[in-house]
Design a protein around this motif. Structure first.
Motif, short mmCIF file in Angstrom:
data_model
loop_
_atom_site.label_atom_id
_atom_site.label_comp_id
_atom_site.label_asym_id
_atom_site.label_seq_id
_atom_site.Cartn_x
_atom_site.Cartn_y
_atom_site.Cartn_z
N PHE A 1 3.70 0.64 9.96
CA PHE A 1 4.93 0.55 9.17
C PHE A 1 5.16 1.85 8.41
CE2 PHE A 1 4.88 -3.84 10.19
CZ PHE A 1 6.10 -4.40 9.82
N ALA A 2 4.06 2.41 7.89
CA ALA A 2 4.18 3.65 7.13
C ALA A 2 4.78 4.74 8.02
CB ALA A 2 2.82 4.08 6.61
N GLU A 3 4.34 4.77 9.28
CA GLU A 3 4.85 5.79 10.19
C GLU A 3 6.35 5.60 10.43
OE1 GLU A 3 2.70 6.31 13.96
OE2 GLU A 3 4.61 6.94 14.83
N ALA A 4 6.73 4.36 10.66
CA ALA A 4 8.15 4.09 10.91
C ALA A 4 8.99 4.45 9.69
CB ALA A 4 8.34 2.62 11.29
N VAL B 1 5.78 6.48 0.72
CA VAL B 1 6.42 5.25 1.18
C VAL B 1 5.48 4.08 0.90
CG1 VAL B 1 7.87 6.27 2.99
CG2 VAL B 1 5.55 5.56 3.55
N GLU B 2 6.06 2.92 0.67
CA GLU B 2 5.25 1.72 0.52
C GLU B 2 5.34 0.95 1.82
OE1 GLU B 2 6.30 -0.75 -2.77
OE2 GLU B 2 4.58 -2.09 -2.44
N MET C 1 0.85 -1.20 0.00
CA MET C 1 0.00 0.00 0.00
C MET C 1 0.88 1.25 0.00
SD MET C 1 -3.40 0.37 2.03
CE MET C 1 -3.89 1.75 2.97
N ILE C 2 0.44 2.26 -0.76
CA ILE C 2 1.25 3.47 -0.85
C ILE C 2 0.67 4.54 0.09
CG2 ILE C 2 2.14 5.27 -2.39
CD1 ILE C 2 3.11 2.62 -3.31
N TYR C 3 1.55 5.13 0.86
CA TYR C 3 1.17 6.25 1.73
C TYR C 3 1.88 7.52 1.25
CZ TYR C 3 -0.78 2.85 4.94
OH TYR C 3 -1.54 1.86 5.50
N GLU C 4 1.12 8.58 1.18
CA GLU C 4 1.72 9.87 0.81
C GLU C 4 2.17 10.57 2.09
OE1 GLU C 4 2.41 10.65 -2.14
OE2 GLU C 4 1.14 9.30 -3.31
N VAL C 5 3.33 11.18 2.00
CA VAL C 5 3.89 11.82 3.18
C VAL C 5 4.07 13.32 2.92
CG1 VAL C 5 5.82 11.85 4.81
CG2 VAL C 5 5.17 9.70 3.69
N PHE C 6 3.61 14.10 3.87
CA PHE C 6 3.75 15.56 3.79
C PHE C 6 4.60 15.98 4.98
CE2 PHE C 6 -0.08 14.18 1.84
CZ PHE C 6 -0.21 14.97 0.70
N ILE D 1 0.81 11.65 7.29
CA ILE D 1 0.87 10.44 6.49
C ILE D 1 -0.55 10.02 6.14
CG2 ILE D 1 1.67 8.04 6.44
CD1 ILE D 1 3.49 9.00 8.88
N ALA D 2 -0.83 9.82 4.86
CA ALA D 2 -2.18 9.43 4.46
C ALA D 2 -2.11 8.39 3.35
CB ALA D 2 -2.94 10.66 3.96
N PRO D 3 -2.99 7.37 3.45
CA PRO D 3 -3.04 6.40 2.36
C PRO D 3 -3.37 7.11 1.05
CG PRO D 3 -4.71 5.90 4.03
CD PRO D 3 -4.00 7.13 4.47
#
Lengths: 188, 93
Positions: free
Chosen positions: B28-31, B21-22, B1-6, B48-50
């Motif tokens: 996991f996305a947070e880490a 991040v994938e 799953m892809i998360y967009e990071v701002f 962080i948002a999907p």
């Protein structure tokens, strides 16, 4: 604090950092590659800080302690010496076992009467918190995986074993100290 | 799953897209976001948002060419020139 105890700690962090960095470039996914390499680098940073304290007591330098000792002088735990690449389940199991045992050790050091040791332990602990978070999220994810449970069982007793080196430690030492030995006494 | 990071560079500043991040889940996305976009002290905060949670709009219809809605719809240079000319002519009188 006893210099030999400091060396135990520093050696654990250096060798674990070294072993974890063997995953750089080959971790199961790119993001994990970055995260795990960063953790490895942190561990080596902690090793440096502990070596510096030990070096002052022993009248030497952190570099000499890290790279100029003979293999049999390293006091690291058996747990961190094992070469686990390319087994990710065992690597994560070691990570979990190490972080849990290290947490107890760091907690005790934070209460040390030596203010410098207590201060450094507190500082390192703030960084270890993220390592523990990383270990816990993986352990949650792999908890139903039999290879992971078997690895935990295998590795748990090894943290406190320090009496002898595993055979693959020799190759690690060879590689880790290779550059220093190639130009003995050089300043960089 | 892809998360967009701002990421926010300094407190009070607007968040800007940093990358993605994938990761298998939010934890996991947070880490991973922490490691990729925060470990060098380059951020004071991250969002962080999907990727699916973001709504993208990319169709902007302007069939009638209403350029007065746009900042470039009023070229001022010529108008200013003419106004200056008029002012000078008025002064000369």
């Amino acid at each position: 604090m006893n210099a030999q105890k400091l060396l135990e700690l520093a050696d654990d962090e250096l060798i674990l950092g070294w072993r974890n960095s063997e995953w750089t470039g080959i971790a199961p996914l790119l993001e994990e590659d970055v995260a795990f390499s960063s953790i490895a680098q942190n561990e080596i940073g902690h090793a440096r800080a502990w070596y510096e304290l030990a070096a002052r007591e022993l009248g030497t330098t952190a570099d000499e302690l890290a790279f100029d000792r003979q293999p049999d002088e390293y006091r690291c735990s058996t747990l961190v010496q094992l070469r686990l690449v390319p087994d990710w389940a065992r690597t994560i199991a070691r990570h979990c076992v190490y972080e849990r045992s290290d947490q107890a050790r760091i907690e005790a050091l934070k209460q040390s009467e030596d203010a410098e040791v207590a201060g450094l332990a507190a500082k390192i602990d703030r960084e270890e918190a993220y390592h523990r978070m990383h270990a816990e999220m993986w352990s949650e994810r792999l908890k139903d995986e039999p290879r992971f449970s078997a690895a935990l069982e295998e590795l748990e007793p090894l943290f406190d074993v320090r009496d002898e080196h595993v055979p693959e430690f020799a190759a690690l030492w060879e590689e880790m100290t290779m550059v220093r030995r190639s130009v003995a006494g050089a300043t960089w | 799953m892809i998360y967009e990071v701002f990421r926010q560079e300094r407190k009070g500043q607007a968040f800007a897209h940093a990358g993605s991040v994938e990761a298998p889940n939010e934890e996991f996305a947070e880490a991973y976001a922490r490691e990729q976009y925060g470990r060098r002290g380059e951020s004071t905060a991250l969002w962080i948002a999907p990727r699916e949670a973001l709504h993208e709009i990319e169709d902007f219809v302007d069939e009638l060419g209403r350029n007065y809605h746009r900042v470039d719809g009023y070229p001022l240079k010529e108008k200013l020139g003419r106004a200056r000319e008029r002012a000078e002519a008025a002064r000369a009188r």
